[in-house]
Design a protein around this motif. Structure first.
Motif, mmCIF file in Angstrom:
data_model
loop_
_atom_site.group_PDB
_atom_site.id
_atom_site.type_symbol
_atom_site.label_atom_id
_atom_site.label_comp_id
_atom_site.label_asym_id
_atom_site.label_seq_id
_atom_site.Cartn_x
_atom_site.Cartn_y
_atom_site.Cartn_z
ATOM 1 N N HIS A 28 0.792 -1.084 0.129
ATOM 2 C CA HIS A 28 0.279 -0.059 0.069
ATOM 3 C C HIS A 28 0.823 1.097 0.099
ATOM 4 O O HIS A 28 0.424 2.229 -0.387
ATOM 5 N N LEU A 29 2.002 1.082 0.589
ATOM 6 C CA LEU A 29 2.920 2.237 0.608
ATOM 7 C C LEU A 29 4.282 1.624 0.289
ATOM 8 O O LEU A 29 4.684 0.485 0.636
ATOM 9 N N LEU A 30 5.300 2.444 -0.218
ATOM 10 C CA LEU A 30 6.470 2.022 -0.382
ATOM 11 C C LEU A 30 7.689 3.274 -0.305
ATOM 12 O O LEU A 30 7.497 4.450 -0.377
ATOM 13 N N ILE A 31 8.674 2.870 0.236
ATOM 14 C CA ILE A 31 9.907 3.911 0.540
ATOM 15 C C ILE A 31 11.183 3.179 -0.543
ATOM 16 O O ILE A 31 11.414 2.435 -0.121
ATOM 17 N N HIS A 32 11.391 4.466 -1.066
ATOM 18 C CA HIS A 32 12.727 3.871 -2.018
ATOM 19 C C HIS A 32 13.850 4.984 -1.787
ATOM 20 O O HIS A 32 13.639 6.002 -2.075
ATOM 21 N N THR A 38 3.241 10.438 -4.970
ATOM 22 C CA THR A 38 4.820 10.193 -4.460
ATOM 23 C C THR A 38 5.028 11.367 -3.859
ATOM 24 O O THR A 38 4.400 12.507 -3.968
ATOM 25 N N ILE A 39 5.915 11.191 -2.662
ATOM 26 C CA ILE A 39 6.490 12.461 -1.919
ATOM 27 C C ILE A 39 7.870 12.233 -1.877
ATOM 28 O O ILE A 39 8.434 11.303 -1.756
ATOM 29 N N ALA A 81 8.661 8.351 -1.575
ATOM 30 C CA ALA A 81 7.714 7.526 -0.831
ATOM 31 C C ALA A 81 6.538 7.673 -1.817
ATOM 32 O O ALA A 81 6.103 8.561 -2.299
ATOM 33 N N LEU A 82 6.055 6.343 -1.587
ATOM 34 C CA LEU A 82 4.762 6.186 -2.506
ATOM 35 C C LEU A 82 3.442 5.960 -1.665
ATOM 36 O O LEU A 82 4.014 5.029 -0.926
#
Length: 374
Positions: free
Chosen positions: A177-181, A350-351, A365-366
């Motif tokens: 549901h969310l992603l940190i790259h 995205t942030i 961050a997505l």
């Protein structure tokens, strides 16, 4: 003879690996191997998936050998002692007694048979080698850990993915549901592995300073060596999702906002989000304001908060989002201002920080939006 503080720091960190419910009673112990020739003791703790090794310098050493001792008892015996040299007698051939003599007394503990302890694991000789910055590892793991999943059907996303490719080191976490790259400029060899969540929790606490960390990994295992510590673990098996494919390349809209102001507004409104969904709405206005709105119809409560943003597009838009996820993301970014990129209310937002604090680092961050029930 060993310095008390040096020994205590190692024992305290070794106890981080040991769980209250271990698959074998002997795993509640620390395995100790004394090297008389080099005046060192190697101490190991394991849960059969993680092996943490410490080498401690000895001031004096007579005799060598191995023994196992209860970790919690050893930690407790050192906790209240002042910094001083400790004289330790480990009599393995007669009564299996571990005796600590200090300035004002002594402590006696029983020892266990070291042959019952599972053989310590190490990465093989054909491993790929990386050198990573300690500070990068610490901040990326702390920033990303919350975004990992607890999914029995997709174990790969339960860990943190290290992927070196195209001249970049990518450290990624997602729960679907969310992603940190996290992306860093890098000159190591290409390769990848998935770090278990428990390792990601422990590792930042084992390193201080900004020295390089030696990383070795093969098809099954990975090790991080730093100072007198080596942490070895089994990689999570499976294929990690294609994280690049889910990050939008060219979102047509964006707004810039003060991160602290947005967090404060989110916390004001999040109290009134429905307990089941935790959804609030972001009303983005062409007059360069952002209104956050939360409503719980079950309790007839609602709240709103408006802040200024930099938004240069002619269209208003409303996006539903889980308040807690957005707060978690923003709380782990250190930069003053962030930019929120979006396409429409149904696609991922995205942030990104506006001006990265750390040179060569990019953080994205997505978050997937939530369907607004009109």
């Amino acid at each position: 003879v060993v310095n008390k503080t040096s020994l205590e720091v190692c024992v305290k960190n070794l106890c981080r690996v040991i769980d209250s419910k271990m698959p074998m009673p002997i795993l509640s112990d620390i395995l100790c191997m004394v090297d008389e020739a080099h005046k060192k003791i190697t101490m190991t703790a394991s849960d059969l998936e993680i092996w943490l090794h410490y080498q401690v310098e000895l001031k004096e050493c007579e005799g060598g050998g191995s023994f196992a001792i209860d970790a919690s008892l050893l930690e407790a015996s050192l906790k209240e002692l002042s910094d001083q040299p400790l004289t330790i007698f480990a009599t393995t051939e007669s009564d299996n007694i571990f005796r600590i003599k200090h300035q004002s007394g002594e402590t006696i503990l029983p020892m266990d048979d070291p042959s019952e302890y599972p053989s310590p694991k190490w990465v093989g000789n054909t491993a790929t080698e990386w050198k990573l910055d300690c500070g990068v590892i610490k901040r990326t793991l702390k920033r990303s850990l919350f975004a990992t999943a607890n999914d029995d059907l997709r174990p790969a996303i339960n860990g943190i993915y290290f992927d070196r490719s195209d001249g970049k080191m990518n450290i990624v976490a997602t729960n679907g549901h969310l992603l940190i790259h996290n992306e860093e400029d890098d000159d190591n060899h290409d390769g990848h592995f998935i770090m278990p969540k428990k390792v990601a929790k422990i590792l930042p606490e084992l390193m201080n300073g900004s020295d390089e960390v030696d990383v070795l990994f093969d098809e099954r295992m990975t090790s991080f060596a730093y100072g007198n510590m080596t942490l070895v673990f089994l990689d999570i098996e499976g294929n990690y999702p294609n994280y690049r494919s889910v990050i939008p390349k060219d979102a047509p809209h964006d707004f810039s906002v003060d991160r602290t102001s947005l967090i404060k507004a989110l916390r004001n409104v999040a109290h009134f989000a429905p307990s089941s969904s935790r959804m609030i709405t972001l009303d983005i206005h062409r007059d360069e304001t952002l209104t956050l709105f939360g409503q719980d119809t079950d309790f007839s409560t609602e709240a709103s908060d408006t802040i200024d943003i930099d938004y240069l597009y002619p269209d208003d838009m409303t996006i539903g989002i889980k308040a807690d996820s957005l707060i978690d993301v923003l709380s782990r970014i250190v930069e003053k201002d962030v930019t929120v990129h979006f396409t429409d209310p149904s696609r991922a937002i995205t942030i990104t920080p506006n001006e990265p604090v750390y040179e060569g680092e990019t953080v994205t961050a997505l978050i997937m939006p939530m369907l607004i029930n009109e």
